[in-house]
Motif scaffolding. Sequence first.
Motif, PDB file in Angstrom:
ATOM      1  N   ASP A   1       0.800  -1.223   0.000  1.00 39.20           N
ATOM      2  CA  ASP A   1       0.000   0.000   0.000  1.00 39.20           C
ATOM      3  C   ASP A   1       0.832   1.272   0.000  1.00 39.20           C
ATOM      4  OD1 ASP A   1      -2.414  -1.514   0.195  1.00 39.20           O
ATOM      5  OD2 ASP A   1      -2.029  -1.782   2.338  1.00 39.20           O
TER       6      ASP A   1
ATOM      7  N   SER B   1      -3.329   8.772   2.575  1.00 38.23           N
ATOM      8  CA  SER B   1      -2.494   9.872   3.044  1.00 38.23           C
ATOM      9  C   SER B   1      -1.330  10.136   2.095  1.00 38.23           C
ATOM     10  CB  SER B   1      -1.945   9.570   4.440  1.00 38.23           C
ATOM     11  OG  SER B   1      -1.095   8.436   4.412  1.00 38.23           O
TER      12      SER B   1
ATOM     13  N   ARG C   1      -3.741   2.814   1.474  1.00 36.23           N
ATOM     14  CA  ARG C   1      -4.682   2.209   2.424  1.00 36.23           C
ATOM     15  C   ARG C   1      -5.332   3.276   3.297  1.00 36.23           C
ATOM     16  NH1 ARG C   1      -4.429   0.699   7.617  1.00 36.23           N
ATOM     17  NH2 ARG C   1      -2.198   1.220   7.700  1.00 36.23           N
ATOM     18  N   THR C   2      -4.541   4.212   3.783  1.00 34.74           N
ATOM     19  CA  THR C   2      -5.064   5.262   4.664  1.00 34.74           C
ATOM     20  C   THR C   2      -5.459   6.516   3.898  1.00 34.74           C
ATOM     21  OG1 THR C   2      -2.863   6.183   5.080  1.00 34.74           O
ATOM     22  CG2 THR C   2      -3.629   4.428   6.547  1.00 34.74           C
TER      23      THR C   2
ATOM     24  N   ASP D   1       0.305   6.593   1.017  1.00 35.34           N
ATOM     25  CA  ASP D   1      -0.272   5.371   1.589  1.00 35.34           C
ATOM     26  C   ASP D   1      -1.675   5.221   1.023  1.00 35.34           C
ATOM     27  OD1 ASP D   1      -1.518   3.406   3.169  1.00 35.34           O
ATOM     28  OD2 ASP D   1      -0.248   3.870   4.894  1.00 35.34           O
TER      29      ASP D   1
END
Length: 216
Positions: free
Chosen positions: A37, A57, A54-55, A52
């Motif tokens: 990710d 960010s 997944r988050t 990232d």
Amino acid sequence: IDESELEEANPNNRTVRALTEVMTVLDSIGQARNADDLFLVNSGSGSEYLVDTRTGSCECKWKQFNPGKECKHQKRVAFATGERPIPQWVDDDALDDQFGLHVDGEPRKAVADGGVMQVRFDDGPVTSPAEDPLAVTSEDEPRTKRAKQEDIDVSFLAKPGRYEVHSASDSRYEVDVLEETCSCPDEAERCKHRRRVEIEIEADRVPRPDGKLPDA
């Protein structure tokens, strides 16, 4: 009008910059190594940001001031990996020429009927690997494309079958074609360095594993 007002007036501006600005998305070095990710995005100015997926960010300042929106680095990662298709209205000639070169995955583009197609490399007038062993074809895997396109120098190191690879980042790695190993941190079964060495051996551009010159 400042940049933030321009973004509000035309939300596609970040998309255009994500597709056309000089950026390199990397998925196998530094903090992004062995993390599905995480991606490092190097900008044309030399700045580096960790994205990232997944988050949702990114380390860039724009994202810090606009946490609920997607920055151009996040967009670039999504387009370069094929997670999101490139909009149909984008002119292919305007795409950054490093697009998707350093990540696994294939960029895709939206088409008129509402579907998507894989973005193919233009093989140009060279169709035979015998004419140009570094010519990229549509059938090449992502790491093979990188092996052919990146500025990589291969030199014979020692027999049997040991070669030194000098990469564009000024790193040096040792490839052993008999042991099928490479000293680089890429944990793939066949990294781009091994692939480049194999291509150059096959094309008689470097000595054979036994140390003999191609024409010997």
